[in-house]
Design an enzyme around this catalytic site. Structure first.
Site, PDB file in Angstrom:
ATOM      1  N   ASP A  24       0.759  -1.254   0.000  1.00 43.30           N
ATOM      2  CA  ASP A  24       0.000   0.000   0.000  1.00 43.30           C
ATOM      3  C   ASP A  24       0.794   1.312   0.000  1.00 43.30           C
ATOM      4  O   ASP A  24       0.990   1.940  -1.016  1.00 43.30           O
ATOM      5  CB  ASP A  24      -0.978   0.001   1.177  1.00 43.30           C
ATOM      6  CG  ASP A  24      -1.891  -1.217   1.148  1.00 43.30           C
ATOM      7  OD1 ASP A  24      -1.629  -2.119   0.349  1.00 43.30           O
ATOM      8  OD2 ASP A  24      -2.871  -1.271   1.902  1.00 43.30           O
TER       9      ASP A  24
ATOM     10  N   GLU B 200      -2.270  -8.405  12.864  1.00 44.48           N
ATOM     11  CA  GLU B 200      -1.973  -8.059  11.460  1.00 44.48           C
ATOM     12  C   GLU B 200      -0.510  -7.624  11.300  1.00 44.48           C
ATOM     13  O   GLU B 200       0.153  -7.965  10.337  1.00 44.48           O
ATOM     14  CB  GLU B 200      -2.900  -6.916  11.030  1.00 44.48           C
ATOM     15  CG  GLU B 200      -2.697  -6.447   9.609  1.00 44.48           C
ATOM     16  CD  GLU B 200      -3.628  -5.284   9.242  1.00 44.48           C
ATOM     17  OE1 GLU B 200      -3.761  -5.022   8.042  1.00 44.48           O
ATOM     18  OE2 GLU B 200      -4.215  -4.646  10.147  1.00 44.48           O
TER      19      GLU B 200
END
Length: 810
Positions: free
Chosen positions: A546, A780
């Site tokens: 990202d 995560e």
């Protein structure tokens, strides 16, 4: 002369008209390509997931987005599930159903799950724990029976025994019918039903008991029988059916009003014309039992076509079956991963089992249509309907399929059950269109769509995602080459690859052409953020990384080193598969040789200034986010003018140069083992990795060097740093795997790689385990300063690769 002129004019007009209609035809045919499926035979037969062909995998916990529920692998499956609510609590209505981080549970996840026959999950709420167990039993023509057992125990810290309402439900999804059978005024004793995929069936709700063989407990009962326009509405329907008029009056104890389901009253939106839901309404039946802890309840599903059932799968029969499955699971886990033989503690082994189990228990079966668009479409189009059997990154935050995550998921699952991997890859590849494109985020069905912000729903066909499915295919090929010919795994993998190959060729070709870079054998991710004014560094979501810093000013001149390495890896695996199948492999072999050529890699991507591999593009480091200046004329009130935003300020014009951001992207030639063992570049990479002012931490490798100007910098006022420092387990797994490779390969850096391997592997395992023990979750990402878990949780997508590092299986 005039005649000639007229003839020429007429000719030109006709030609223009023909050209106009041809262009129109071409545009319309190009516009349709994005929603035209690949013409080759699908990898999976149309009925491959049916009860007839695959009875053992027919029913499963294929609803990862709910805390506990089951469905079948069919397009419009009847679904079953559980909600719960703590009565008499300070919170008003604390209904739990879909996995939500906002519920702030102390922990939840599957502790044991074999992906096939049984599962044991623990859900730790604030002052009680629910253990949800299920066991399946084969029989009949519709996938057999199953039983759930829910055990509730209060925490020792709870001041008094909590009273809990469990709500068990069945809901049809556009087809099938359900009928409620009520006894004793308002106790739903059972549901009978019928659907295309299940035939006739019966669900029985047994009364709560204190323990398996103990006496019955006092309970209050309510039920709801209504209809729902879609599965994503079930929670709201229950919330709008609740009423406080019911009384809980145990034989010994005070009478208290509790919240129970009553009659569904749709919400009225005053002065708000809500569009009416035109979807077909389907049956929804729910059984509520309100009881004080401790207690145990069983729910029994029996298939109408299972005629010679030896006994009911309840009580001690269920217990025996569960114990047998647990013992088989433990034995298989040790045989597969060997953690006991590596002297891990029982608590660490339990953690390993939970990581694997929550990935298996997080497998979902989705059906629906993606929303897609190409440059030839004015508006988004609906992709053809399709099914997807896939693991999910996070049951709470990302309960759907992500293309690049799935390759990592299957690295773990292929060790446990190669059939799961073959089926998951086949489902993904069957979603490919005629161009060779697979939408990278699969948002299939209303339930999945209800969890996704609108701006992420439309998938664009120029956008890729790292082709990590090749990593899983590489693992299947290695299993094939090391197995004995009579082993089932090898017998099934070859025909699977044969069916996969025509689509795989198109997929590879799509990457090779649509993601090509400006120079021969260079590559560039498409789909970077266009609005350069708002982003400190425009994101490249398509790369999977990202907000990792790329060229500050996106352009067609960029070259991305990570994509170059993905293509080098993929071409090599394409060559292996083609060779195995006796198909032409020379072109793939040649592409692999060219892309793996270390001299070419150095030429395209080695930055002498950084002494590391790097992207190349139109770039400047002189950027920052500044408060926008808003001109307010004298005497005018400030509130009438727009709020000042943070916008990007560029202090020095960009130029064509290496991006020089040291981090995960710089490591790719090493991560994917493209570098030769004697490459001097390997020395620089290993040095940078071990430097704690750059990438090294006691918890794993950070994503971006501490010395980088964008380290831990926000990308917009609302976008916290994501791949700009935090530790990610998928890339750390690739690093440990690469160190293992270089430490076992003759070369000048073999010893250095071996020492780093031991150190990095130990750091990652220790921290992920420690955070799990402290917080109840696998996360995560992990904070590079403290090691604390952060981001979405539970994240038993690629963070579960910790198990492979523990087992040293790469």
């Amino acid at each position: 002369m005039g005649k000639v002129f007229i003839n020429i004019s007429i000719g030109l007009c006709i030609f223009s008209l023909i050209w106009f209609f041809y262009a129109l035809y071409m545009r319309s045919s190009l516009a349709k390509r994005v929603v035209t499926l690949h013409p080759s035979s699908p990898v999976l037969d149309a009925n491959s997931s049916s009860a007839k062909v695959s009875p053992q995998r027919f029913w499963g916990s294929y609803r990862p987005q709910v805390y506990f529920g089951m469905k079948t692998r069919t397009p419009s499956s009847m679904v079953t599930g559980m909600m719960w609510m703590r009565q008499f609590s300070d919170m008003d209505v604390n209904l739990r159903h879909t996995c939500e981080q906002g519920d702030r549970l102390q922990g939840y996840g599957w502790l044991m799950h074999d992906g096939l026959t049984f599962g044991v999950q623990e859900i730790r709420d604030n002052d009680f724990t629910l253990t949800t167990e299920f066991v399946k039993r084969m029989g009949g023509d519709h996938g057999g029976d199953w039983t759930w057992r829910i055990t509730a125990k209060q925490h020792s810290s709870a001041p008094q025994a909590p009273v809990i309402s469990l709500m068990f439900y069945a809901a049809a999804d556009t087809q099938g019918s359900l009928e409620a059978h009520v006894e004793e005024r308002n106790r739903l004793a059972s549901i009978t039903g019928f659907s295309e995929e299940l035939g006739n069936f019966k669900i029985t709700f047994r009364k709560p008991v204190t323990g398996e063989l103990s006496s019955a407990k006092y309970a209050s009962y309510n039920y709801l029988q209504t209809v729902s326009p879609g599965l994503e509405k079930l929670t709201d329907i229950v919330k709008h059916s609740l009423n406080r008029r019911f009384v809980f009056s145990p034989p010994s104890g005070e009478k208290r009003h509790f919240i129970g389901v009553d009659t569904y009253k749709p919400p009225h939106h005053q002065n708000q014309q809500k569009p009416t839901d035109t979807r077909k309404e389907s049956d929804f039946v729910l059984h509520q039992v309100t009881v004080q802890t401790p207690f145990q309840i069983e729910v029994l599903f029996e298939s109408g076509s299972y005629h010679n059932r030896p006994n009911q799968l309840v009580g001690s029969v269920m217990t025996q079956e569960l114990e047998k499955r647990k013992a088989e699971f433990d034995a298989k886990f040790e045989k597969t991963f060997g953690l006991e033989s590596k002297d891990y503690t029982q608590a660490q082994i339990k953690f390993g089992k939970a990581a694997l189990s929550n990935m298996l228990g997080g497998m979902g079966y989705f059906y629906g249509q993606s929303v897609v668009q190409s440059v030839y479409n004015e508006y988004p189009l609906m992709y053809p309907s399709g099914a997807l059997f896939t693991a999910v990154p996070s049951r709470s935050f990302f309960p759907r399929g992500f293309l690049w995550d799935e390759g990592f998921h299957q690295l773990l699952l292929s060790k446990w059950d190669p059939q799961v991997t073959r089926e998951a890859i086949a489902h993904w590849i069957d979603l490919i269109n005629i161009e060779g494109w697979i939408p990278r985020e699969q948002i299939l069905g209303d339930e999945a769509r209800s969890k996704v912000p609108a701006e992420f729903v439309v998938q664009r066909n120029e956008n890729a995602n790292p082709p990590t499915l090749f990593l899983a295919l590489q693992e299947l090929i290695e299993q094939l080459s090391s197995s004995k010919p009579e082993e089932v795994a090898s017998q099934l993998t070859l025909p699977f690859l044969r069916r996969l190959f025509p689509r795989l060729k198109t997929w590879f070709e799509w990457y090779n052409t649509t993601q090509a870079g400006p120079l021969p054998h260079s590559y560039r991710w498409r789909g970077r953020d266009k609005d350069t004014n708002l982003f400190l560094n425009p994101k490249t979501l398509t790369s999977g990384l990202d907000d990792y810093p790329r060229a500050s000013h996106p352009s067609a001149d960029e070259r991305h080193v990570d994509l170059h390495c993905w293509m080098a890896l993929s071409s090599g695996i394409m060559a292996s598969i083609a060779r195995l199948l006796g198909e032409p492999h020379q072109d793939y072999e040649l592409t692999h040789q060219v892309l793996s050529d270390n001299n070419l890699l150095n030429e395209l991507h080695w930055s002498e200034q950084l002494r590391a591999f790097s992207d190349y593009g139109n770039h400047t480091q002189s950027v920052s986010l500044q408060q926008e200046k808003v001109y307010v004329p004298p005497g005018q009130p400030r509130h009438q003018f727009p709020v000042a935003r943070l916008v990007r300020s560029v202090r020095r014009a960009p130029k064509q140069q290496y991006v020089n951001a040291l981090g995960y992207v710089s490591l790719f030639p090493f991560l994917l083992q493209i570098l030769t063992p004697d490459s001097p570049k390997l020395e620089h990479i290993l040095r940078d990795m071990r430097d704690s002012n750059k990438l090294w931490t006691p918890y794993g490798l950070r994503s971006l060097s501490k010395a980088d100007p964008l380290y831990m910098k926000r990308n917009t006022e609302h976008d916290a740093p994501y791949w700009r420092g935090p530790i990610w387990i998928n890339i750390n797994y690739l690093a440990v795997r690469a160190l293992h490779h270089y430490s076992n390969t003759e070369g000048p850096y073999q010893e250095k790689a071996a020492a780093l391997y031991e150190e990095l592997r130990t750091n990652i395992i220790s921290n992920v385990y420690r955070q799990y023990a402290e917080t109840g979750y696998i996360w995560e990402q992990y904070n590079d300063s403290t090691g604390r878990g952060q981001g979405s949780h539970p994240f038993t997508g690629w963070s579960a690769l910790t198990v492979l590092m523990m087992a040293e299986q790469y």
